[in-house]
Scaffold this motif. Structure first.
Motif, PDB file in Angstrom:
ATOM      1  N   ILE A  43      13.565  39.289  26.829  1.00 35.57           N
ATOM      2  CA  ILE A  43      13.810  40.309  27.548  1.00 35.57           C
ATOM      3  C   ILE A  43      13.726  40.963  26.808  1.00 35.57           C
ATOM      4  O   ILE A  43      12.523  41.996  27.345  1.00 35.57           O
ATOM      5  N   ARG A  44      14.278  41.161  25.767  1.00 31.51           N
ATOM      6  CA  ARG A  44      13.830  42.402  24.888  1.00 31.51           C
ATOM      7  C   ARG A  44      12.101  42.505  24.996  1.00 31.51           C
ATOM      8  O   ARG A  44      11.507  43.491  24.392  1.00 31.51           O
ATOM      9  N   ARG A  45      12.028  41.361  24.311  1.00 33.78           N
ATOM     10  CA  ARG A  45       9.844  40.850  23.566  1.00 33.78           C
ATOM     11  C   ARG A  45       9.149  40.868  24.892  1.00 33.78           C
ATOM     12  O   ARG A  45       8.108  42.325  24.777  1.00 33.78           O
ATOM     13  N   ALA A  46       9.762  40.958  26.582  1.00 37.59           N
ATOM     14  CA  ALA A  46       8.963  41.536  27.241  1.00 37.59           C
ATOM     15  C   ALA A  46       9.561  43.141  27.573  1.00 37.59           C
ATOM     16  O   ALA A  46       7.737  43.748  27.834  1.00 37.59           O
ATOM     17  N   GLU A  47      10.123  43.335  26.935  1.00 34.23           N
ATOM     18  CA  GLU A  47      10.162  45.577  27.485  1.00 34.23           C
ATOM     19  C   GLU A  47       9.529  45.251  26.657  1.00 34.23           C
ATOM     20  O   GLU A  47       8.631  46.693  27.042  1.00 34.23           O
ATOM     21  N   GLU A  48       8.865  45.598  25.464  1.00 32.57           N
ATOM     22  CA  GLU A  48       8.094  45.332  24.150  1.00 32.57           C
ATOM     23  C   GLU A  48       6.680  45.855  24.981  1.00 32.57           C
ATOM     24  O   GLU A  48       6.106  46.455  24.289  1.00 32.57           O
ATOM     25  N   ARG A  49       6.199  44.682  25.137  1.00 29.43           N
ATOM     26  CA  ARG A  49       5.502  44.405  26.416  1.00 29.43           C
ATOM     27  C   ARG A  49       4.689  45.578  27.288  1.00 29.43           C
ATOM     28  O   ARG A  49       3.932  46.306  27.075  1.00 29.43           O
ATOM     29  N   ILE A  50       5.735  46.277  28.230  1.00 31.95           N
ATOM     30  CA  ILE A  50       5.574  46.836  29.050  1.00 31.95           C
ATOM     31  C   ILE A  50       6.131  48.510  28.510  1.00 31.95           C
ATOM     32  O   ILE A  50       5.672  49.767  29.750  1.00 31.95           O
ATOM     33  N   GLY A  51       6.973  48.648  27.174  1.00 34.88           N
ATOM     34  CA  GLY A  51       6.751  49.944  26.951  1.00 34.88           C
ATOM     35  C   GLY A  51       8.135  50.348  27.931  1.00 34.88           C
ATOM     36  O   GLY A  51       8.564  51.363  28.032  1.00 34.88           O
ATOM     37  N   LYS A  52       9.456  49.861  28.677  1.00 33.36           N
ATOM     38  CA  LYS A  52       9.949  49.996  29.104  1.00 33.36           C
ATOM     39  C   LYS A  52      11.090  49.479  29.590  1.00 33.36           C
ATOM     40  O   LYS A  52      10.729  47.926  29.778  1.00 33.36           O
ATOM     41  N   PRO A  53      12.135  49.379  29.856  1.00 35.47           N
ATOM     42  CA  PRO A  53      13.468  48.715  30.221  1.00 35.47           C
ATOM     43  C   PRO A  53      13.012  47.228  31.345  1.00 35.47           C
ATOM     44  O   PRO A  53      12.764  47.540  32.239  1.00 35.47           O
ATOM     45  N   ILE A  54      13.905  46.512  31.550  1.00 37.98           N
ATOM     46  CA  ILE A  54      13.865  45.723  32.345  1.00 37.98           C
ATOM     47  C   ILE A  54      14.973  45.117  33.063  1.00 37.98           C
ATOM     48  O   ILE A  54      16.378  45.077  32.149  1.00 37.98           O
ATOM     49  N   ARG A  55      15.203  45.598  34.490  1.00 43.41           N
ATOM     50  CA  ARG A  55      17.213  45.218  34.306  1.00 43.41           C
ATOM     51  C   ARG A  55      16.982  44.391  35.900  1.00 43.41           C
ATOM     52  O   ARG A  55      15.815  44.128  36.501  1.00 43.41           O
ATOM     53  N   ILE A  56      18.342  43.362  35.134  1.00 45.43           N
ATOM     54  CA  ILE A  56      18.382  42.228  36.557  1.00 45.43           C
ATOM     55  C   ILE A  56      19.700  43.024  36.942  1.00 45.43           C
ATOM     56  O   ILE A  56      20.571  43.358  37.182  1.00 45.43           O
ATOM     57  N   GLU A  57      19.580  42.543  38.142  1.00 46.14           N
ATOM     58  CA  GLU A  57      20.320  42.956  39.248  1.00 46.14           C
ATOM     59  C   GLU A  57      20.624  42.166  40.148  1.00 46.14           C
ATOM     60  O   GLU A  57      19.293  41.921  41.283  1.00 46.14           O
ATOM     61  N   PRO A  58      21.684  41.456  40.859  1.00 50.47           N
ATOM     62  CA  PRO A  58      21.840  40.660  41.536  1.00 50.47           C
ATOM     63  C   PRO A  58      21.768  41.585  42.630  1.00 50.47           C
ATOM     64  O   PRO A  58      23.091  41.675  42.577  1.00 50.47           O
TER      65      PRO A  58
END
Length: 178
Positions: A43-58
């Motif tokens: 997730i951190r590596r993907a966040e670095e790619r897009i420059g913003k946080p990624i949130r997981i929401e069930p």
């Protein structure tokens, strides 16, 4: 398949399964994951790619039916919505699939918003990445074909990520079993 472009008929060349697999292997390699990588690291590596946080929401409601996960991207974050009542391993696969869309930088689909269960979670400016299913007409339209390729890429990369994350914790111990 042929696409009519005015008076000129143009053949669309879709990538083969082997080409998709190779592109996914290249994307996987570009992540430069450590041997002990876990989901949080991916997730951190993907966040670095897009420059913003990624949130997981069930989330979950009766409108989800066969929809298993959805990526809703806002200016501030990328939100991966998953069904709360799915098993943990299936939720992880869905998360990896949506992360693969992020890593590939696949385009969003604003037209999916009209029926998306994420409507309650987003405003009109959000991009929703959703699958456009092929019709039963036999031939893919340009949009359906592109969607099939995008989904194939996401599945292929999610598989590679899962193989890394679901590895034995102690490789040397596993060799005892052959």
């Amino acid at each position: 398949m042929y696409v009519n472009s005015g008076d000129v008929r143009q053949q669309t060349i879709w990538p083969t399964a082997a080409q998709i697999k190779q592109r996914s292997a290249d994307k996987f390699s570009s992540l430069d994951l450590t041997p002990d990588a876990d989901l949080a690291y991916v997730i951190r590596r993907a966040e670095e790619r897009i420059g913003k946080p990624i949130r997981i929401e069930p989330v979950g409601n009766e409108k989800w039916e066969t929809l298993t996960a959805l990526l809703v991207e806002t200016a501030e974050s990328a939100n991966i919505l998953i069904r709360h009542d799915d098993s943990e391993i299936y939720q992880n696969h869905c998360i990896l699939h949506e992360l693969a869309h992020v890593i590939y930088n696949h385009p969003g689909c604003r037209t999916a918003k009209a029926t998306a269960p994420a409507m309650a979670h987003s405003d009109f400016s959000d991009k929703v990445r959703g699958r456009i299913l092929a019709l039963e007409s036999g031939e893919l339209t340009e949009v359906e074909g592109a969607s099939a390729i995008i989904e194939g890429e996401a599945e292929s990369l999610a598989y590679l990520l899962a193989r890394r994350l679901l590895r034995p914790r102690h490789q040397a111990d596993e060799r005892i079993f052959g």
